[in-house]
Scaffold this active site. Structure first.
Site, PDB file in Angstrom:
ATOM      1  N   HIS A 168      36.151  54.612  46.083  1.00  0.00           N
ATOM      2  CA  HIS A 168      36.510  55.827  45.356  1.00  0.00           C
ATOM      3  C   HIS A 168      36.237  57.082  46.188  1.00  0.00           C
ATOM      4  CE1 HIS A 168      36.267  58.362  41.480  1.00  0.00           C
ATOM      5  NE2 HIS A 168      37.487  57.864  41.526  1.00  0.00           N
ATOM      6  N   LYS A 170      36.404  60.188  48.795  1.00  0.00           N
ATOM      7  CA  LYS A 170      37.488  61.113  49.124  1.00  0.00           C
ATOM      8  C   LYS A 170      36.999  62.073  50.204  1.00  0.00           C
ATOM      9  CE  LYS A 170      39.036  60.787  44.351  1.00  0.00           C
ATOM     10  NZ  LYS A 170      37.970  59.859  43.915  1.00  0.00           N
ATOM     11  N   ASP A 175      39.405  67.257  63.309  1.00  0.00           N
ATOM     12  CA  ASP A 175      38.773  67.566  64.599  1.00  0.00           C
ATOM     13  C   ASP A 175      37.244  67.479  64.543  1.00  0.00           C
ATOM     14  OD1 ASP A 175      41.020  67.828  66.110  1.00  0.00           O
ATOM     15  OD2 ASP A 175      41.097  70.012  66.075  1.00  0.00           O
ATOM     16  N   HIS A 406      38.955  66.595  35.882  1.00  0.00           N
ATOM     17  CA  HIS A 406      38.740  65.557  36.884  1.00  0.00           C
ATOM     18  C   HIS A 406      37.610  65.913  37.851  1.00  0.00           C
ATOM     19  CE1 HIS A 406      39.830  62.650  40.153  1.00  0.00           C
ATOM     20  NE2 HIS A 406      40.119  61.912  39.099  1.00  0.00           N
ATOM     21  N   LYS A 408      33.927  66.566  39.369  1.00  0.00           N
ATOM     22  CA  LYS A 408      32.622  65.937  39.187  1.00  0.00           C
ATOM     23  C   LYS A 408      31.585  66.828  39.876  1.00  0.00           C
ATOM     24  CE  LYS A 408      35.791  62.424  40.238  1.00  0.00           C
ATOM     25  NZ  LYS A 408      36.379  62.163  38.969  1.00  0.00           N
ATOM     26  N   ASP A 413      18.577  72.723  38.026  1.00  0.00           N
ATOM     27  CA  ASP A 413      17.630  73.846  38.067  1.00  0.00           C
ATOM     28  C   ASP A 413      18.158  75.043  38.851  1.00  0.00           C
ATOM     29  OD1 ASP A 413      15.772  72.535  36.485  1.00  0.00           O
ATOM     30  OD2 ASP A 413      14.731  71.640  38.193  1.00  0.00           O
TER      31      ASP A 413
END
Length: 506
Positions: A168, A170, A175, A406, A408, A413
């Protein structure tokens, strides 16, 4: 991912699926990340920006769907040595083809492109991947591939123990100087122009100390025994003139898209020039890449294993004053539910934003999530559900498409921020591999928290428990006693699916 899993049938079959057996890949030469030339554009820009900040990482949050595509295209155009791409999903749609065209142009000028894609949703992209792989400077590998010999659903259910474990992660690294980390995949739905769905998402564009670590994790996955050359998996050999037809298709798509209002705005995005010139626009901090090893997919699920998800959850539940959780899927399990409740009862101000039934893309996930709402609310946790009715959008260029959460992100704190691919659910913690950034920046974490508290009421329903009855509130004073914006059939489906013992698969 869940809308592709068919978890009902999977539950019936997984008991007889047995221990996962991973096939051996064919011989493949190992390869590793490359350093950019000293005079490469991204070398000059990043050297100037990081000067005097040894050991620090600069991050910039990319919340706009259109800017997310624009800065990726700009990075590809600036590439001189290498592009390493690692994603769960890639589509053969307008934005997917525009990125493909840009990658081919980079490869034509000598840039090495490595593209590692999870094989769960390759679907209509099969032939694009094979066409890309034919270029002398482009290599495509598929992670934990399907056999590709029969119907995908049949293969999935007959080898469920292996094929349910997915990559999952991404990342998009150019470079070895800039990288994009977050929740976005590569398709129209994540860049604001899909006709049906628009995923509200978040990327972090990063430069500096963390980038080589992202490159090293890419190398681990690329050279792992779970990554197969695309030609060894997909049995497709282009017919004569196929390359010419493909090139013409790419140009037609680019001509149409770039001539649209959306395309013209891609070219005029002010973000690229500003980020290149002004180091003060970046947030500088100690930042760490938090990721699972590729071998996680071969390990039996066990809550005690020291994978990235457990470390992240320990960081989250160690909050002392305030915790903000933004997760499209909210299935913490009994252990982490109790951890959240304990935090709230010890005085931590806990805020959670997830999808509502109306904004969810998976009815079965929402059905499993329903059982957590009352315990969270009883503990005094502030629970919000995204309102598709209120049209929470980031430059959605197809105004009729439905908006879904979508992104996350977790803020602890107002000191530490996590952004990546991790959902607060069993699949992210135990089954799939995940990747994200743990950013120790009180400035950025504080701004994210302030923005959340200030705006969540305008974009989401606030849930309240009156007796045992849940009431949904929104900022304009409207209230609902049932899931807002849903039909009777949707609500019934959510209730019924919540009775099914399938949460470990979701």
């Amino acid at each position: 991912m869940r809308r592709y899993l068919f978890p009902l049938l999977a539950f019936c079959l997984c008991a007889c699926s047995g221990q996962a057996v991973f096939p051996e890949p064919p011989p493949r030469p190992p390869s590793y990340h490359l350093q950019a030339p000293a005079k490469a554009p991204l070398t000059a820009i990043t050297d100037r920006l990081v000067r005097g900040r040894t050991g620090q990482t600069g991050v910039y949050p990319v919340t706009s769907a259109q800017n997310a595509l624009s800065v990726r295209l700009a990075a590809i155009r600036a590439a001189r040595r290498s592009i390493d791409i690692q994603y769960f999903l890639f589509r053969r749609d307008e934005t997917g083809l525009l990125l493909t065209r840009a990658l081919i142009r980079a490869a034509d000028r000598g840039v090495r492109v490595r593209f590692l894609l999870d094989d769960f949703t390759t679907g209509d992209a099969d032939r694009v991947l094979v066409a890309l792989d034919r270029h002398r400077n482009i290599q495509i590998r598929l992670f934990n591939p399907f056999p590709h010999k029969s119907l995908r659903a049949l293969e999935f259910f007959t080898d469920f123990a292996r094929l349910q474990r997915r990559m999952h992660n991404k990342s998009f690294t150019v470079d070895n100087r800039v990288t994009f980390i977050g929740g976005r995949n590569l398709s129209n739905q994540y860049f604001g122009i899909d006709r049906d769905l628009n995923f509200g998402d978040l990327d972090m564009l990063a430069i500096g100390a963390v980038v080589p670590d992202i490159s090293r994790q890419f190398d681990r996955y690329w050279n792992s025994p779970y990554s197969f050359p695309v030609q060894s998996v997909i049995d497709y050999r282009p017919v004569p003139d196929a390359d010419l037809a493909f090139a013409e298709d790419l140009e037609r798509n680019a001509s149409t898209l770039l001539a649209s209002d959306y395309g013209r705005n891609l070219a005029s995005s002010p973000v690229i020039d500003a980020l290149s010139d002004d180091a003060n626009l970046w947030y500088w901090s100690d930042t760490r890449a938090l990721y699972d090893p590729p071998g996680k997919v071969a390990q039996p699920p066990a809550a005690g294993r020291q994978f990235a998800g457990r470390e992240l959850m320990e960081k989250i539940t160690a909050a002392r004053r305030e915790l903000i959780v933004i997760s499209p899927y909210m299935l913490p399990g009994e252990h982490y539910l109790q951890q959240l409740i304990d935090a709230a009862q010890s005085g931590v101000e806990v805020h959670i934003l997830t999808n509502s039934l109306a904004s969810s893309d998976v009815l079965l996930v929402h059905g499993a999530y329903r059982k957590y709402r009352r315990p969270l609310l009883r503990a005094g946790i502030h629970l919000y559900e995204l309102s598709s009715e209120l049209k929470y959008k980031q430059d959605n260029w197809n105004g009729e498409s439905r908006s879904l959460l979508h992104a996350k992100a977790f803020v602890v704190d107002r000191n530490t921020l996590y952004v990546g691919s991790f959902n607060l659910d069993n699949r992210s913690i135990l089954l799939n591999t995940e990747l994200g950034l743990l950013i120790d920046s009180p400035q950025l974490a504080g701004e994210v928290a302030e923005n959340f508290i200030r705006n969540v009421g305008d974009n989401a329903w606030r849930l309240e428990l009156r007796g045992e009855q849940i009431v949904w509130h929104r900022a304009d004073g409207k209230r609902h006693s049932t899931d807002p914006g849903t039909s009777w059939w949707q609500r019934l489906g959510s209730v019924v699916s919540g009775w099914l013992p399938i949460e470990p698969l979701l």
